[in-house]
Design a protein around this motif. Structure first.
Motif, PDB file in Angstrom:
ATOM      1  N   GLU A   1       0.855  -1.374  -0.013  1.00 46.83           N
ATOM      2  CA  GLU A   1      -0.304  -0.140  -0.253  1.00 46.83           C
ATOM      3  C   GLU A   1       1.511   1.370  -0.097  1.00 46.83           C
ATOM      4  O   GLU A   1       0.341   2.055  -0.583  1.00 46.83           O
ATOM      5  N   PHE A   2       1.764   1.010   0.694  1.00 50.06           N
ATOM      6  CA  PHE A   2       3.152   2.726   0.387  1.00 50.06           C
ATOM      7  C   PHE A   2       4.276   1.851   1.094  1.00 50.06           C
ATOM      8  O   PHE A   2       4.493   0.417   0.768  1.00 50.06           O
ATOM      9  N   GLY A   3       5.425   2.389   0.646  1.00 52.31           N
ATOM     10  CA  GLY A   3       6.727   2.066   0.473  1.00 52.31           C
ATOM     11  C   GLY A   3       7.137   2.295   2.301  1.00 52.31           C
ATOM     12  O   GLY A   3       6.541   2.918   3.399  1.00 52.31           O
ATOM     13  N   LEU A   4       8.529   2.455   2.384  1.00 52.89           N
ATOM     14  CA  LEU A   4       8.951   2.428   3.474  1.00 52.89           C
ATOM     15  C   LEU A   4       8.869   4.178   4.117  1.00 52.89           C
ATOM     16  O   LEU A   4       9.394   3.894   5.308  1.00 52.89           O
ATOM     17  N   GLU A   5       9.199   4.736   3.354  1.00 55.70           N
ATOM     18  CA  GLU A   5       9.439   6.242   3.645  1.00 55.70           C
ATOM     19  C   GLU A   5       7.949   6.593   4.801  1.00 55.70           C
ATOM     20  O   GLU A   5       7.736   6.749   6.023  1.00 55.70           O
ATOM     21  N   GLU A   6       7.400   5.947   4.448  1.00 61.57           N
ATOM     22  CA  GLU A   6       5.449   6.267   4.285  1.00 61.57           C
ATOM     23  C   GLU A   6       4.888   5.041   5.033  1.00 61.57           C
ATOM     24  O   GLU A   6       4.524   5.926   6.829  1.00 61.57           O
ATOM     25  N   LEU A   7       5.262   4.237   5.785  1.00 65.01           N
ATOM     26  CA  LEU A   7       5.263   3.457   6.325  1.00 65.01           C
ATOM     27  C   LEU A   7       6.030   4.091   8.254  1.00 65.01           C
ATOM     28  O   LEU A   7       5.091   4.244   8.981  1.00 65.01           O
ATOM     29  N   ARG A   8       7.167   4.471   7.596  1.00 65.03           N
ATOM     30  CA  ARG A   8       7.886   5.320   8.527  1.00 65.03           C
ATOM     31  C   ARG A   8       6.597   6.296   9.213  1.00 65.03           C
ATOM     32  O   ARG A   8       6.610   6.807  10.726  1.00 65.03           O
ATOM     33  N   GLU A   9       5.965   7.593   8.671  1.00 64.23           N
ATOM     34  CA  GLU A   9       5.386   8.298   8.808  1.00 64.23           C
ATOM     35  C   GLU A   9       4.040   8.105   9.184  1.00 64.23           C
ATOM     36  O   GLU A   9       3.899   8.600  10.280  1.00 64.23           O
ATOM     37  N   LYS A  10       3.171   7.233   8.897  1.00 67.05           N
ATOM     38  CA  LYS A  10       1.780   6.930   9.218  1.00 67.05           C
ATOM     39  C   LYS A  10       2.887   5.740  10.533  1.00 67.05           C
ATOM     40  O   LYS A  10       2.373   6.093  11.846  1.00 67.05           O
ATOM     41  N   GLY A  11       3.240   5.619  11.182  1.00 69.62           N
ATOM     42  CA  GLY A  11       3.820   4.450  11.457  1.00 69.62           C
ATOM     43  C   GLY A  11       4.196   6.028  13.712  1.00 69.62           C
ATOM     44  O   GLY A  11       3.319   5.207  14.393  1.00 69.62           O
ATOM     45  N   LEU A  12       4.853   6.022  12.976  1.00 70.52           N
ATOM     46  CA  LEU A  12       4.996   7.494  13.989  1.00 70.52           C
ATOM     47  C   LEU A  12       4.163   8.312  14.328  1.00 70.52           C
ATOM     48  O   LEU A  12       3.508   8.727  15.736  1.00 70.52           O
ATOM     49  N   ALA A  13       3.482   9.004  13.436  1.00 71.89           N
ATOM     50  CA  ALA A  13       1.636   9.988  13.769  1.00 71.89           C
ATOM     51  C   ALA A  13       1.244   9.043  14.184  1.00 71.89           C
ATOM     52  O   ALA A  13       0.607   9.244  15.453  1.00 71.89           O
ATOM     53  N   ALA A  14       0.703   7.278  14.806  1.00 69.87           N
ATOM     54  CA  ALA A  14       0.093   6.329  15.190  1.00 69.87           C
ATOM     55  C   ALA A  14       0.323   6.376  16.654  1.00 69.87           C
ATOM     56  O   ALA A  14       0.124   6.280  17.110  1.00 69.87           O
ATOM     57  N   THR A  15       1.255   6.392  16.774  1.00 65.10           N
ATOM     58  CA  THR A  15       2.236   6.088  17.977  1.00 65.10           C
ATOM     59  C   THR A  15       2.176   7.177  18.933  1.00 65.10           C
ATOM     60  O   THR A  15       2.223   7.951  19.558  1.00 65.10           O
ATOM     61  N   ARG A  16       2.927   9.011  18.124  1.00 67.86           N
ATOM     62  CA  ARG A  16       2.014   9.853  18.778  1.00 67.86           C
ATOM     63  C   ARG A  16       1.056   9.774  19.048  1.00 67.86           C
ATOM     64  O   ARG A  16       0.221  10.786  19.831  1.00 67.86           O
ATOM     65  N   GLN A  17      -0.336  10.176  18.321  1.00 71.89           N
ATOM     66  CA  GLN A  17      -1.377   9.568  18.515  1.00 71.89           C
ATOM     67  C   GLN A  17      -2.251   8.575  20.090  1.00 71.89           C
ATOM     68  O   GLN A  17      -2.699   9.424  21.009  1.00 71.89           O
ATOM     69  N   LEU A  18      -1.213   7.706  19.902  1.00 66.88           N
ATOM     70  CA  LEU A  18      -1.530   6.496  21.543  1.00 66.88           C
ATOM     71  C   LEU A  18      -0.992   7.164  22.604  1.00 66.88           C
ATOM     72  O   LEU A  18      -1.750   7.793  23.473  1.00 66.88           O
ATOM     73  N   ALA A  19       0.634   7.700  22.418  1.00 69.64           N
ATOM     74  CA  ALA A  19       0.208   8.881  23.134  1.00 69.64           C
ATOM     75  C   ALA A  19       0.060  10.318  24.114  1.00 69.64           C
ATOM     76  O   ALA A  19      -0.618  10.036  24.676  1.00 69.64           O
ATOM     77  N   LYS A  20      -1.110  10.692  22.559  1.00 72.40           N
ATOM     78  CA  LYS A  20      -1.576  11.831  23.019  1.00 72.40           C
ATOM     79  C   LYS A  20      -3.340  11.719  23.648  1.00 72.40           C
ATOM     80  O   LYS A  20      -3.554  11.745  24.810  1.00 72.40           O
ATOM     81  N   ARG A  21      -3.725  10.069  23.529  1.00 71.21           N
ATOM     82  CA  ARG A  21      -4.518   9.552  23.948  1.00 71.21           C
ATOM     83  C   ARG A  21      -4.035   8.553  24.749  1.00 71.21           C
ATOM     84  O   ARG A  21      -5.285   8.823  26.791  1.00 71.21           O
ATOM     85  N   GLN A  22      -3.161   8.802  25.723  1.00 68.57           N
ATOM     86  CA  GLN A  22      -2.779   8.108  26.965  1.00 68.57           C
ATOM     87  C   GLN A  22      -2.479   9.388  27.784  1.00 68.57           C
ATOM     88  O   GLN A  22      -3.335   8.922  29.269  1.00 68.57           O
ATOM     89  N   LEU A  23      -2.172  10.644  27.392  1.00 70.86           N
ATOM     90  CA  LEU A  23      -2.415  11.418  28.228  1.00 70.86           C
ATOM     91  C   LEU A  23      -3.474  12.230  28.382  1.00 70.86           C
ATOM     92  O   LEU A  23      -3.433  12.156  29.519  1.00 70.86           O
ATOM     93  N   THR A  24      -4.668  11.803  27.426  1.00 68.23           N
ATOM     94  CA  THR A  24      -6.104  12.707  28.277  1.00 68.23           C
ATOM     95  C   THR A  24      -6.234  11.842  28.734  1.00 68.23           C
ATOM     96  O   THR A  24      -7.063  12.378  30.010  1.00 68.23           O
ATOM     97  N   TRP A  25      -6.448  10.479  29.067  1.00 72.25           N
ATOM     98  CA  TRP A  25      -6.515   9.632  29.291  1.00 72.25           C
ATOM     99  C   TRP A  25      -5.791   9.989  31.406  1.00 72.25           C
ATOM    100  O   TRP A  25      -7.037   9.708  32.368  1.00 72.25           O
ATOM    101  N   LEU A  26      -4.764   9.715  31.404  1.00 66.52           N
ATOM    102  CA  LEU A  26      -4.406  10.476  32.499  1.00 66.52           C
ATOM    103  C   LEU A  26      -4.706  11.542  33.275  1.00 66.52           C
ATOM    104  O   LEU A  26      -4.875  11.850  34.461  1.00 66.52           O
ATOM    105  N   ARG A  27      -4.657  12.338  32.657  1.00 66.30           N
ATOM    106  CA  ARG A  27      -5.306  13.840  32.827  1.00 66.30           C
ATOM    107  C   ARG A  27      -6.856  13.566  33.797  1.00 66.30           C
ATOM    108  O   ARG A  27      -7.108  14.436  34.385  1.00 66.30           O
ATOM    109  N   GLY A  28      -7.659  13.245  32.432  1.00 68.26           N
ATOM    110  CA  GLY A  28      -8.724  12.921  33.368  1.00 68.26           C
ATOM    111  C   GLY A  28      -8.776  11.543  35.109  1.00 68.26           C
ATOM    112  O   GLY A  28      -9.865  11.390  35.630  1.00 68.26           O
ATOM    113  N   MET A  29      -7.672  11.064  35.656  1.00 68.43           N
ATOM    114  CA  MET A  29      -8.029  10.263  36.603  1.00 68.43           C
ATOM    115  C   MET A  29      -7.255  11.094  37.886  1.00 68.43           C
ATOM    116  O   MET A  29      -6.376  12.077  37.709  1.00 68.43           O
TER     117      MET A  29
END
Length: 301
Positions: free
Chosen positions: A247-275
């Protein structure tokens, strides 16, 4: 607790060597066998000095729920305390922490007809539209879900349609599930989000260098997997799967993987702010492990 790349494993390993603790992993990806690189699973040397419970317990073809985690964690906590040790729960799957501390409501079972209706709606209008509908029916749940997270959007809509009530409201009404333990919630949070993002990039690059793509190729060869399985929807694995499918090349794999990981961190921080009741530590501090140990030792020794 803390976002991805905040150093939770390192601190837990330090604590277990200095306090009479046993580690229970609170990570929805570490439960899968064969998924080592993309989950940053502790290596054999680390596990030798600091064994972790709830790692490598199921094949990636299976699902593992928050309810099952709660049952497993409570059983392990009873066993650990019977040995005179302290359960040390470490990880970033915030729903698991919430399930353990507050219990889980008896949500309705999956209904094929309802799911088919939701899938038909998504096929016609897209999952972003389904997410918008969820935001109308259950804004609290929609706020913590990625608009592309089809599996969880489908489930939340299904619960709304079957019960006529938001899933978030049902969960809030969970039966009292007080733990028979003193809970000391510790949060590792970044004082500088940009530094955490650099850590995320360094770790994802290391995963690629260590063979994440080959790992996913091997998993596809060894197990009857499909991209819709929870295991293959994990951050990094989904992108590697798409790369292997061309579906895409190695560079896009890296870009999409980093974006998804940053989004994961953002969701985790949102959960923590609500605790509530968290003791917070700067995960970027050089003496982080010492700070956490000094605090914990005062309470448990």
């Amino acid at each position: 607790m803390g976002p991805t790349a905040s150093g939770k494993t390192g601190v837990a390993v330090e604590l277990v060597q200095r306090l009479p603790c046993e580690i229970i992993s609170v990570d929805s990806a570490l439960v899968y066998r064969g998924m080592d690189i993309g989950t940053a699973k502790p290596d054999a040397a680390t596990l030798a000095v600091a064994p972790h419970h709830l790692i490598d317990i199921i094949d990636p073809t299976r699902s593992y729920s928050a309810a099952q985690f709660r049952l497993d964690a409570l059983r392990l906590m009873a066993e650990i305390t019977a040995r005179g040790h302290i359960p040390l729960l470490a990880g970033g799957t915030m729903l698991y922490f919430k399930a353990l501390r507050q219990g889980l409501n008896d949500l309705p079972q999956a209904d094929p007809a309802t799911r088919a209706a939701i899938d038909a709606m998504a096929a016609q209008h897209g999952w972003a539209a389904a997410h918008a509908e969820l935001a109308r029916l259950d804004p609290a749940t929609a706020a913590r879900l990625n608009p592309a997270d089809a599996q969880r959007i489908q489930r939340a809509l299904e619960v709304c349609m079957l019960t006529g009530r938001p899933m978030s409201a049902l969960i809030e009404e969970e039966a009292a599930a007080d733990l028979p333990y003193r809970v000391i919630p510790l949060a590792l949070l970044p004082s500088d989000r940009a530094v955490l993002h650099r850590r995320i990039a360094q770790r994802f690059d290391a995963m690629l260098a260590q063979g994440l793509i080959d790992e996913v190729a091997r998993l596809r060869r060894d197990y009857p997997l499909d991209p819709g399985l929870p295991s293959m929807r994990c951050v990094g694995y989904r992108q590697a799967w798409q790369y292997l499918d061309g579906e895409f090349g190695l560079e896009e794999l890296r870009e999409k993987g980093l974006a998804a990981t940053r989004q994961l961190a953002k969701r985790q921080l949102t959960w923590l702010r609500g605790m509530e009741g968290l003791t917070e530590f700067d995960c970027l501090a050089e003496d982080l492990s010492t700070q956490v140990y000094d605090f914990a030792a005062q309470l448990v020794l």
